[in-house]
Design an enzyme around this catalytic site. Sequence first.
Site, PDB file in Angstrom:
ATOM      1  N   ASN A  13       1.119  -1.250   0.071  1.00  0.00           N
ATOM      2  CA  ASN A  13      -0.137  -0.087   0.071  1.00  0.00           C
ATOM      3  C   ASN A  13       0.851   1.179   0.091  1.00  0.00           C
ATOM      4  O   ASN A  13       0.613   2.330  -0.762  1.00  0.00           O
ATOM      5  CB  ASN A  13      -1.009  -0.051   1.226  1.00  0.00           C
ATOM      6  CG  ASN A  13      -2.168  -0.833   1.003  1.00  0.00           C
ATOM      7  OD1 ASN A  13      -3.120  -0.389   0.186  1.00  0.00           O
ATOM      8  ND2 ASN A  13      -2.182  -1.938   1.368  1.00  0.00           N
ATOM      9  N   ARG A  63       2.967   1.083  25.384  1.00  0.00           N
ATOM     10  CA  ARG A  63       2.487   1.667  24.062  1.00  0.00           C
ATOM     11  C   ARG A  63       2.480   3.000  24.159  1.00  0.00           C
ATOM     12  O   ARG A  63       2.948   3.710  23.099  1.00  0.00           O
ATOM     13  CB  ARG A  63       0.913   1.183  24.202  1.00  0.00           C
ATOM     14  CG  ARG A  63       0.234   1.691  22.812  1.00  0.00           C
ATOM     15  CD  ARG A  63      -1.281   1.489  22.891  1.00  0.00           C
ATOM     16  NE  ARG A  63      -1.284  -0.222  23.089  1.00  0.00           N
ATOM     17  CZ  ARG A  63      -1.256  -0.927  22.181  1.00  0.00           C
ATOM     18  NH1 ARG A  63      -0.683  -0.867  21.155  1.00  0.00           N
ATOM     19  NH2 ARG A  63      -1.587  -2.152  22.561  1.00  0.00           N
ATOM     20  N   ASN A 105      -6.190   4.685   8.091  1.00  0.00           N
ATOM     21  CA  ASN A 105      -5.743   3.358   8.134  1.00  0.00           C
ATOM     22  C   ASN A 105      -6.376   2.803   6.951  1.00  0.00           C
ATOM     23  O   ASN A 105      -7.364   3.172   6.670  1.00  0.00           O
ATOM     24  CB  ASN A 105      -6.435   2.654   9.588  1.00  0.00           C
ATOM     25  CG  ASN A 105      -5.795   1.264   9.478  1.00  0.00           C
ATOM     26  OD1 ASN A 105      -4.521   0.904   8.938  1.00  0.00           O
ATOM     27  ND2 ASN A 105      -6.630  -0.030   9.789  1.00  0.00           N
ATOM     28  N   HIS A 107      -8.115  -1.007   5.877  1.00  0.00           N
ATOM     29  CA  HIS A 107      -8.453  -2.464   6.415  1.00  0.00           C
ATOM     30  C   HIS A 107      -9.183  -3.318   5.179  1.00  0.00           C
ATOM     31  O   HIS A 107      -9.813  -2.937   4.430  1.00  0.00           O
ATOM     32  CB  HIS A 107      -9.356  -2.234   7.683  1.00  0.00           C
ATOM     33  CG  HIS A 107      -9.683  -3.498   8.213  1.00  0.00           C
ATOM     34  ND1 HIS A 107      -8.654  -4.224   9.123  1.00  0.00           N
ATOM     35  CD2 HIS A 107     -10.656  -4.179   8.007  1.00  0.00           C
ATOM     36  CE1 HIS A 107      -9.377  -5.325   9.357  1.00  0.00           C
ATOM     37  NE2 HIS A 107     -10.483  -5.457   8.949  1.00  0.00           N
ATOM     38  N   GLN A 171      -8.050  -3.475  -4.850  1.00  0.00           N
ATOM     39  CA  GLN A 171      -8.681  -2.207  -4.588  1.00  0.00           C
ATOM     40  C   GLN A 171      -8.314  -1.354  -3.389  1.00  0.00           C
ATOM     41  O   GLN A 171      -8.586  -0.163  -3.521  1.00  0.00           O
ATOM     42  CB  GLN A 171     -10.087  -2.902  -4.217  1.00  0.00           C
ATOM     43  CG  GLN A 171     -11.225  -3.289  -5.126  1.00  0.00           C
ATOM     44  CD  GLN A 171     -11.243  -2.455  -6.510  1.00  0.00           C
ATOM     45  OE1 GLN A 171     -11.629  -1.391  -6.161  1.00  0.00           O
ATOM     46  NE2 GLN A 171     -10.903  -3.151  -7.525  1.00  0.00           N
TER      47      GLN A 171
HETATM   48  C1  GRF Z   1      -3.389  -4.818   3.930  1.00  0.00           C
HETATM   49  O1  GRF Z   1      -4.178  -5.758   3.305  1.00  0.00           O
HETATM   50  C2  GRF Z   1      -4.108  -3.791   4.637  1.00  0.00           C
HETATM   51  O2  GRF Z   1      -5.301  -3.530   4.282  1.00  0.00           O
HETATM   52  C3  GRF Z   1      -4.017  -4.097   6.133  1.00  0.00           C
HETATM   53  O3  GRF Z   1      -2.467  -4.866   6.056  1.00  0.00           O
HETATM   54  C4  GRF Z   1      -2.171  -5.369   4.903  1.00  0.00           C
HETATM   55  C5  GRF Z   1      -0.896  -4.659   4.491  1.00  0.00           C
HETATM   56  O4  GRF Z   1      -0.423  -4.871   2.988  1.00  0.00           O
HETATM   57  N1  GRF Z   1      -4.166  -3.408   6.895  1.00  0.00           N
HETATM   58  P1  GRF Z   1       0.850  -4.150   2.702  1.00  0.00           P
HETATM   59  O5  GRF Z   1       2.037  -4.121   3.715  1.00  0.00           O
HETATM   60  O6  GRF Z   1       0.395  -2.766   2.148  1.00  0.00           O
HETATM   61  O7  GRF Z   1       1.469  -4.810   1.449  1.00  0.00           O
END
Ligand code: GRF
Length: 203
Positions: A13, A63, A105, A107, A171
């Site tokens: 991502n 944390r 974020n 998800h 997506q």
């Molecule tokens: C993705 O599926 C994202 O939605 C989730 O963790 C995964 C991360 O994948 N939070 P990448 O490290 O971006 O390839």
Amino acid sequence: MRLGILISGRGSNFEAIANAIARRKLDAEIAIVITNRAGSPGLDIARERGIPVRIIASQGLEREAYDKLLVEELQTHDVDLVCLAGFMRLLSAHFVRAFPNRVLNIHPSLLPSFPGLDAQRQALEHGVKITGCTVHFVDEFLDSGPILIQAAVPVLDDDTVETLSARILAQEHSIYSTAIQYLVEDRVTIEGRRVRIREDERP
Ligand code: GRF
């Protein structure tokens, strides 16, 4: 807009965001990529592109103490927007307050369905016919802040976790940059849990 991207692993991502910037579909720059895991493959992607990286190991830290280190690093790099991209840690209220409505974020499910780990497996096991992905603002709870954008993905009869995850990931790579660009263009307002996106006024 200066982005700080937090990763823990693969970084696809993050790479998609960097590609969108390179193709001028996203008017932003990546100021820093931070990982909590020294072995994150995403670090190599950043280094190859000359993007500054920082490893801040989380092991053994409370944390809030860890999050203070993160906030300091992000502020040092004048980050306007924090993008979690496969960052496998819950953030504290201290962190969220340091960047009010400025943490996103992604998800791999249509939240609020299937928060937490293994969202694609959860969707398959539940038997839903449609799942997808969500970009949302981050609060101190798991996968719970106001939703900015979602994309739906069909679940096919012969899907495995791998095939479904791959279809969702395609997506994810598209909607994350779109969501960030909405913020860049200042088109986003948050009213309670509802996020409105103003129509694009460009000709
Ligand atoms: C993705 O599926 C994202 O939605 C989730 O963790 C995964 C991360 O994948 N939070 P990448 O490290 O971006 O390839």
